[in-house]
Design a protein around this motif. Structure first.
Motif, mmCIF file in Angstrom:
data_model
loop_
_atom_site.group_PDB
_atom_site.id
_atom_site.type_symbol
_atom_site.label_atom_id
_atom_site.label_comp_id
_atom_site.label_asym_id
_atom_site.label_seq_id
_atom_site.Cartn_x
_atom_site.Cartn_y
_atom_site.Cartn_z
ATOM 1 N N MET A 1 0.859 -1.199 0.111
ATOM 2 C CA MET A 1 0.107 -0.140 0.098
ATOM 3 C C MET A 1 0.903 1.292 0.002
ATOM 4 O O MET A 1 1.789 1.202 0.760
ATOM 5 N N ASN A 2 0.623 2.181 -0.841
ATOM 6 C CA ASN A 2 1.441 3.317 -0.925
ATOM 7 C C ASN A 2 1.092 4.245 0.175
ATOM 8 O O ASN A 2 -0.097 4.964 0.360
ATOM 9 N N SER A 3 2.077 4.845 0.853
ATOM 10 C CA SER A 3 2.105 5.548 1.873
ATOM 11 C C SER A 3 3.406 6.049 2.375
ATOM 12 O O SER A 3 4.302 5.314 2.222
ATOM 13 N N SER A 4 3.506 7.293 2.752
ATOM 14 C CA SER A 4 4.880 7.937 3.088
ATOM 15 C C SER A 4 5.002 7.668 4.712
ATOM 16 O O SER A 4 6.116 7.976 5.191
ATOM 17 N N VAL A 5 4.137 7.008 5.222
ATOM 18 C CA VAL A 5 4.076 6.623 6.644
ATOM 19 C C VAL A 5 4.168 5.128 6.843
ATOM 20 O O VAL A 5 3.723 4.389 6.107
ATOM 21 N N ALA A 6 5.127 4.582 7.650
ATOM 22 C CA ALA A 6 5.144 3.247 7.986
ATOM 23 C C ALA A 6 4.830 3.042 9.463
ATOM 24 O O ALA A 6 5.649 3.610 10.294
ATOM 25 N N LEU A 7 3.921 2.239 9.583
ATOM 26 C CA LEU A 7 3.081 1.752 10.855
ATOM 27 C C LEU A 7 3.075 0.165 11.111
ATOM 28 O O LEU A 7 2.861 -0.428 10.088
ATOM 29 N N GLU A 8 3.466 -0.307 12.359
ATOM 30 C CA GLU A 8 3.414 -1.539 12.569
ATOM 31 C C GLU A 8 1.733 -1.814 13.232
ATOM 32 O O GLU A 8 1.787 -1.693 14.290
ATOM 33 N N ARG A 9 0.959 -2.442 12.212
ATOM 34 C CA ARG A 9 -0.415 -2.659 12.800
ATOM 35 C C ARG A 9 -0.378 -3.695 13.936
ATOM 36 O O ARG A 9 -1.210 -3.548 14.707
ATOM 37 N N ILE A 10 0.559 -4.893 13.974
ATOM 38 C CA ILE A 10 0.600 -5.691 14.960
ATOM 39 C C ILE A 10 0.798 -5.084 16.176
ATOM 40 O O ILE A 10 0.121 -5.351 17.391
ATOM 41 N N ASP A 11 1.726 -4.091 16.457
ATOM 42 C CA ASP A 11 1.906 -3.405 17.757
ATOM 43 C C ASP A 11 0.987 -2.524 18.152
ATOM 44 O O ASP A 11 0.740 -2.547 19.317
ATOM 45 N N ILE A 12 0.180 -1.968 17.105
ATOM 46 C CA ILE A 12 -1.157 -1.297 17.602
ATOM 47 C C ILE A 12 -2.210 -2.109 18.212
ATOM 48 O O ILE A 12 -2.891 -1.840 19.151
ATOM 49 N N ASP A 13 -2.432 -3.211 17.519
ATOM 50 C CA ASP A 13 -3.262 -4.051 17.958
ATOM 51 C C ASP A 13 -3.115 -4.796 19.060
ATOM 52 O O ASP A 13 -4.000 -4.984 20.041
ATOM 53 N N ASP A 14 -1.895 -4.867 19.593
ATOM 54 C CA ASP A 14 -1.419 -5.380 20.674
ATOM 55 C C ASP A 14 -1.736 -4.346 22.159
ATOM 56 O O ASP A 14 -1.887 -4.806 23.107
ATOM 57 N N VAL A 15 -1.961 -3.219 21.694
ATOM 58 C CA VAL A 15 -2.230 -2.124 22.922
ATOM 59 C C VAL A 15 -3.839 -1.609 22.696
ATOM 60 O O VAL A 15 -4.291 -0.887 23.279
ATOM 61 N N ALA A 16 -4.682 -2.416 21.848
ATOM 62 C CA ALA A 16 -5.931 -1.992 21.223
ATOM 63 C C ALA A 16 -6.886 -2.427 22.523
ATOM 64 O O ALA A 16 -7.859 -3.102 22.379
ATOM 65 N N ALA A 23 -3.794 5.574 20.065
ATOM 66 C CA ALA A 23 -3.141 6.829 19.518
ATOM 67 C C ALA A 23 -1.845 7.011 20.069
ATOM 68 O O ALA A 23 -1.265 7.355 19.193
ATOM 69 N N ALA A 24 -1.754 6.852 21.220
ATOM 70 C CA ALA A 24 -0.222 7.094 21.859
ATOM 71 C C ALA A 24 0.834 5.877 21.196
ATOM 72 O O ALA A 24 1.769 6.347 20.945
ATOM 73 N N GLU A 25 0.257 4.719 20.863
ATOM 74 C CA GLU A 25 1.034 3.806 20.207
ATOM 75 C C GLU A 25 1.503 4.581 18.737
ATOM 76 O O GLU A 25 2.637 4.289 18.195
ATOM 77 N N ILE A 26 0.587 4.791 18.122
ATOM 78 C CA ILE A 26 0.854 5.415 16.615
ATOM 79 C C ILE A 26 1.617 6.544 16.751
ATOM 80 O O ILE A 26 2.728 6.504 16.073
#
Length: 274
Positions: A1-16, A23-26
Motif C-alpha cells: 500500500m502506497n504511503s509515506s508513513v510506515a506503521l506496524e499494525r500488529i504493535d497497535i493491535d497489541d495495545v488496542a 493513539a499513543a502507540e501510533i
C-alpha cells in the motif's frame, strides 16, 4: 500500500484496549513529528484501502469494514471543510482500530455530525462514538503539540491558531483546548443565539442549559476582528449555580449564525486577595 508513513499494525493491535493507548502507540511509532498530523497517510498505512469523498446529507463519515477489520473503506462528506474531513477520517479510523466496536449495520459504521460532537442514543452507541472521538482528537491533536497554546491566559485566538497549525476544525480545537487547559473552562456551541451543546473542562461546574435554550446577550465581535473581548458575565444567566469566583465570556462568530462561546471561571482564591 502506497504511503509515506510506515506503521506496524500488529504493535497497535497489541495495545488496542482503549482509544488513548491506540493513539499513543501510533504517535510512538511516528516519533515527534510536527503538526499537522498526516491522517490520510496514517489511515492508508493501517489497512484503510480506499478513502473517497462524495456529498452526504445525513452523515459526515462512513466506514465499510467487517468485524475482523481486515480491510476498510472510508467515505467522507465532500460538503464538509477539509479540516472537518480530517476529523471524520480520524473518527472512522478509531472505529476501525477499536475492534470491540460493533458495526451499526451489516456493512460497517455510519456517523453523523452529532455523533462526532455530542453523541446521543443508546448507551452502546454513545460509548462507541465517544471513544472514536477520543481517539480522533488524541491522534490529530496530541497534548505535546498543544502545550505552546496552554501557557497563556484563555483566549479563543489560541483556538484559531491551533485550528490552522494542526489543520483541524475550530470546533475540535475548541473542545481540545478546554479539555487540556489548566484554567476552568467550558465551550458552548450555538446557532442563532441558541444553545446546541457544551463541553466542560474537568473543573468547570455544570451548565444547566438545554438544546434550544436562548443564550444570554453575548459580547459583540468588532467588524475587523475574529473574536470579541473577554468580558464579565453573570453565572445565573447561564444557569450555572455552583460557581465560586467570577465568570467571563468570549465569542467567536462563524458562518450561518453559528458561534463558539468560551466561558472562563476565575479561581475565587485568586480573586480574594488579602
Amino acid at each position: 500500500m502506497n504511503s509515506s508513513v510506515a506503521l506496524e499494525r500488529i504493535d497497535i493491535d497489541d495495545v488496542a484496549t482503549d482509544p488513548v493507548r491506540i493513539a499513543a502507540e501510533i504517535h510512538r511509532q511516528l516519533g515527534d513529528i510536527p503538526g499537522p498530523v498526516p491522517i490520510y497517510d496514517i489511515a492508508r498505512a493501517l489497512d484503510i484501502d480506499e478513502i473517497k469523498t462524495k456529498p452526504l446529507q445525513n452523515f459526515e463519515g462512513m466506514l465499510l469494514t467487517r468485524p475482523e477489520r481486515d480491510f476498510g473503506t472510508v467515505l467522507l462528506n465532500s460538503l464538509a471543510s477539509p479540516q472537518r474531513r480530517n476529523y471524520s477520517l480520524a473518527h472512522e479510523l478509531g472505529h476501525f482500530l477499536c475492534g470491540w466496536h460493533l458495526t451499526t449495520d451489516d456493512t460497517g459504521f455510519r456517523c453523523s455530525q452529532r455523533d462526532m460532537a455530542s453523541p446521543s442514543g443508546n448507551a452502546r452507541h454513545v460509548k462507541q462514538e465517544r471513544e472514536a472521538n477520543q481517539f480522533a482528537i488524541e491522534l490529530l491533536a496530541p497534548s505535546r503539540l498543544f502545550k505552546p497554546y496552554l501557557r497563556r491566559l484563555p483566549d479563543l485566538e489560541h483556538v484559531l491558531s491551533m485550528h490552522v497549525a494542526l489543520d483541524i476544525s475550530k470546533a475540535a480545537a475548541a473542545r481540545r483546548y478546554v479539555e487540556l487547559h489548566k484554567e476552568r473552562l467550558a465551550v458552548i456551541f450555538a446557532r442563532d443565539s441558541s444553545f446546541i451543546y457544551a463541553v466542560r473542562g474537568s473543573e468547570f461546574p455544570w451548565i444547566g442549559l438545554q438544546e434550544g435554550d436562548p443564550l444570554p446577550i453575548l459580547p459583540c465581535v468588532p467588524q475587523d476582528a475574529r473574536t470579541s473581548e473577554m468580558i464579565e458575565t453573570d453565572p445565573q444567566d447561564w444557569n450555572i449555580r455552583a460557581l465560586s469566583g467570577e465568570l467571563a465570556v468570549q465569542v467567536l462568530s462563524q458562518e450561518d449564525e453559528h458561534a463558539i462561546v468560551l466561558l472562563h471561571a476565575a479561581d475565587a482564591d485568586l480573586d480574594d486577595g488579602d
